[in-house]
Write a protein that holds these residues in place. Sequence first.
Motif, PDB file in Angstrom:
ATOM      1  N   VAL A 125       0.848  -1.202   0.000  1.00  0.00           N
ATOM      2  CA  VAL A 125       0.000   0.000   0.000  1.00  0.00           C
ATOM      3  C   VAL A 125       0.876   1.242   0.000  1.00  0.00           C
ATOM      4  CG1 VAL A 125      -1.688   1.322   1.325  1.00  0.00           C
ATOM      5  CG2 VAL A 125      -1.956  -1.140   1.093  1.00  0.00           C
ATOM      6  N   LEU A 126       1.892   1.261   0.870  1.00  0.00           N
ATOM      7  CA  LEU A 126       2.785   2.420   0.915  1.00  0.00           C
ATOM      8  C   LEU A 126       3.508   2.602  -0.414  1.00  0.00           C
ATOM      9  CD1 LEU A 126       4.334   2.060   4.481  1.00  0.00           C
ATOM     10  CD2 LEU A 126       2.553   3.635   3.738  1.00  0.00           C
ATOM     11  N   GLU A 127       3.930   1.501  -1.016  1.00  0.00           N
ATOM     12  CA  GLU A 127       4.625   1.585  -2.294  1.00  0.00           C
ATOM     13  C   GLU A 127       3.698   2.102  -3.389  1.00  0.00           C
ATOM     14  OE1 GLU A 127       6.801  -1.418  -5.392  1.00  0.00           O
ATOM     15  OE2 GLU A 127       6.881  -1.898  -3.259  1.00  0.00           O
ATOM     16  N   SER A 128       2.463   1.607  -3.413  1.00  0.00           N
ATOM     17  CA  SER A 128       1.531   2.039  -4.458  1.00  0.00           C
ATOM     18  C   SER A 128       1.173   3.515  -4.348  1.00  0.00           C
ATOM     19  CB  SER A 128       0.256   1.186  -4.425  1.00  0.00           C
ATOM     20  OG  SER A 128      -0.504   1.458  -3.275  1.00  0.00           O
ATOM     21  N   LEU A 129       1.327   4.082  -3.158  1.00  0.00           N
ATOM     22  CA  LEU A 129       1.011   5.495  -2.949  1.00  0.00           C
ATOM     23  C   LEU A 129       2.261   6.361  -2.809  1.00  0.00           C
ATOM     24  CD1 LEU A 129      -1.978   5.017  -0.507  1.00  0.00           C
ATOM     25  CD2 LEU A 129      -2.081   5.735  -2.888  1.00  0.00           C
ATOM     26  N   ALA A 130       3.422   5.793  -3.131  1.00  0.00           N
ATOM     27  CA  ALA A 130       4.707   6.505  -3.090  1.00  0.00           C
ATOM     28  C   ALA A 130       4.990   7.092  -1.705  1.00  0.00           C
ATOM     29  CB  ALA A 130       4.756   7.582  -4.164  1.00  0.00           C
ATOM     30  N   LEU A 131       4.768   6.268  -0.678  1.00  0.00           N
ATOM     31  CA  LEU A 131       5.006   6.722   0.694  1.00  0.00           C
ATOM     32  C   LEU A 131       6.053   5.883   1.429  1.00  0.00           C
ATOM     33  CD1 LEU A 131       1.344   7.489   1.809  1.00  0.00           C
ATOM     34  CD2 LEU A 131       3.161   9.154   1.425  1.00  0.00           C
ATOM     35  N   THR A 132       6.750   5.002   0.732  1.00  0.00           N
ATOM     36  CA  THR A 132       7.699   4.116   1.421  1.00  0.00           C
ATOM     37  C   THR A 132       8.819   4.891   2.105  1.00  0.00           C
ATOM     38  OG1 THR A 132       8.823   3.762  -0.677  1.00  0.00           O
ATOM     39  CG2 THR A 132       7.276   2.075   0.009  1.00  0.00           C
ATOM     40  N   THR A 133       9.256   5.992   1.517  1.00  0.00           N
ATOM     41  CA  THR A 133      10.340   6.764   2.135  1.00  0.00           C
ATOM     42  C   THR A 133       9.866   7.539   3.361  1.00  0.00           C
ATOM     43  OG1 THR A 133       9.959   8.645   0.667  1.00  0.00           O
ATOM     44  CG2 THR A 133      11.578   7.012  -0.039  1.00  0.00           C
ATOM     45  N   ARG A 134       8.564   7.657   3.533  1.00  0.00           N
ATOM     46  CA  ARG A 134       8.007   8.411   4.654  1.00  0.00           C
ATOM     47  C   ARG A 134       7.465   7.515   5.765  1.00  0.00           C
ATOM     48  NH1 ARG A 134       9.419  13.372   5.034  1.00  0.00           N
ATOM     49  NH2 ARG A 134       8.356  14.794   3.688  1.00  0.00           N
ATOM     50  N   ALA A 135       7.558   6.209   5.587  1.00  0.00           N
ATOM     51  CA  ALA A 135       7.060   5.264   6.597  1.00  0.00           C
ATOM     52  C   ALA A 135       7.761   5.534   7.928  1.00  0.00           C
ATOM     53  CB  ALA A 135       7.308   3.838   6.148  1.00  0.00           C
ATOM     54  N   GLY A 136       7.000   5.548   8.987  1.00  0.00           N
ATOM     55  CA  GLY A 136       7.555   5.769  10.315  1.00  0.00           C
ATOM     56  C   GLY A 136       7.636   7.231  10.727  1.00  0.00           C
ATOM     57  N   GLN A 137       7.297   8.133   9.836  1.00  0.00           N
ATOM     58  CA  GLN A 137       7.323   9.550  10.181  1.00  0.00           C
ATOM     59  C   GLN A 137       5.955  10.007  10.660  1.00  0.00           C
ATOM     60  OE1 GLN A 137       8.936  11.896   7.019  1.00  0.00           O
ATOM     61  NE2 GLN A 137      10.970  11.014   7.235  1.00  0.00           N
ATOM     62  N   ARG A 138       5.950  11.023  11.471  1.00  0.00           N
ATOM     63  CA  ARG A 138       4.684  11.579  11.958  1.00  0.00           C
ATOM     64  C   ARG A 138       3.943  12.292  10.826  1.00  0.00           C
ATOM     65  NH1 ARG A 138       4.184  11.913  17.524  1.00  0.00           N
ATOM     66  NH2 ARG A 138       6.081  11.349  18.638  1.00  0.00           N
ATOM     67  N   VAL A 139       2.634  12.220  10.885  1.00  0.00           N
ATOM     68  CA  VAL A 139       1.807  12.850   9.856  1.00  0.00           C
ATOM     69  C   VAL A 139       2.075  14.352   9.791  1.00  0.00           C
ATOM     70  CG1 VAL A 139      -0.578  13.335   9.158  1.00  0.00           C
ATOM     71  CG2 VAL A 139       0.040  11.070   9.995  1.00  0.00           C
ATOM     72  N   ALA A 140       2.357  14.970  10.912  1.00  0.00           N
ATOM     73  CA  ALA A 140       2.601  16.410  10.935  1.00  0.00           C
ATOM     74  C   ALA A 140       3.804  16.811  10.085  1.00  0.00           C
ATOM     75  CB  ALA A 140       2.817  16.876  12.375  1.00  0.00           C
ATOM     76  N   SER A 141       4.723  15.878   9.838  1.00  0.00           N
ATOM     77  CA  SER A 141       5.910  16.201   9.050  1.00  0.00           C
ATOM     78  C   SER A 141       5.700  15.982   7.551  1.00  0.00           C
ATOM     79  CB  SER A 141       7.106  15.369   9.521  1.00  0.00           C
ATOM     80  OG  SER A 141       6.935  14.007   9.178  1.00  0.00           O
ATOM     81  N   LEU A 142       4.536  15.477   7.150  1.00  0.00           N
ATOM     82  CA  LEU A 142       4.261  15.209   5.749  1.00  0.00           C
ATOM     83  C   LEU A 142       3.727  16.451   5.042  1.00  0.00           C
ATOM     84  CD1 LEU A 142       2.414  11.774   6.088  1.00  0.00           C
ATOM     85  CD2 LEU A 142       4.851  12.169   5.698  1.00  0.00           C
ATOM     86  N   SER A 143       3.953  16.500   3.738  1.00  0.00           N
ATOM     87  CA  SER A 143       3.384  17.590   2.942  1.00  0.00           C
ATOM     88  C   SER A 143       1.879  17.355   2.789  1.00  0.00           C
ATOM     89  CB  SER A 143       4.046  17.637   1.558  1.00  0.00           C
ATOM     90  OG  SER A 143       3.627  16.522   0.781  1.00  0.00           O
ATOM     91  N   GLY A 144       1.190  18.317   2.233  1.00  0.00           N
ATOM     92  CA  GLY A 144      -0.255  18.187   2.053  1.00  0.00           C
ATOM     93  C   GLY A 144      -0.632  17.002   1.190  1.00  0.00           C
ATOM     94  N   GLY A 145       0.071  16.815   0.085  1.00  0.00           N
ATOM     95  CA  GLY A 145      -0.206  15.684  -0.803  1.00  0.00           C
ATOM     96  C   GLY A 145       0.105  14.357  -0.138  1.00  0.00           C
ATOM     97  N   GLU A 146       1.196  14.322   0.620  1.00  0.00           N
ATOM     98  CA  GLU A 146       1.554  13.101   1.341  1.00  0.00           C
ATOM     99  C   GLU A 146       0.518  12.787   2.419  1.00  0.00           C
ATOM    100  OE1 GLU A 146       6.410  13.295   0.912  1.00  0.00           O
ATOM    101  OE2 GLU A 146       5.442  14.340   2.550  1.00  0.00           O
TER     102      GLU A 146
END
Length: 56
Positions: A4-25
């Motif tokens: 799921v993370l790979e299909s949504l291009a989020l593998t590099t962000r796994a384990g990070q807090r949502v607050a640190s993600l961009s709006g699209g992420e």
Amino acid sequence: MDGVLESLALTTRAGQRVASLSGGERNRASIAVEMLTRPRVCSCWTSPPPASTRPS
């Protein structure tokens, strides 16, 4: 979960807090949560449409 993370291009962000993600992420993370908690509803995101409904 990795798929799921790979299909949504989020593998590099796994384990990070949502607050640190961009709006699209954040949007994609929200979709990932839905895909993991409600797979029947979200199966259309990962499954190709039946061959009979594809435009020719």
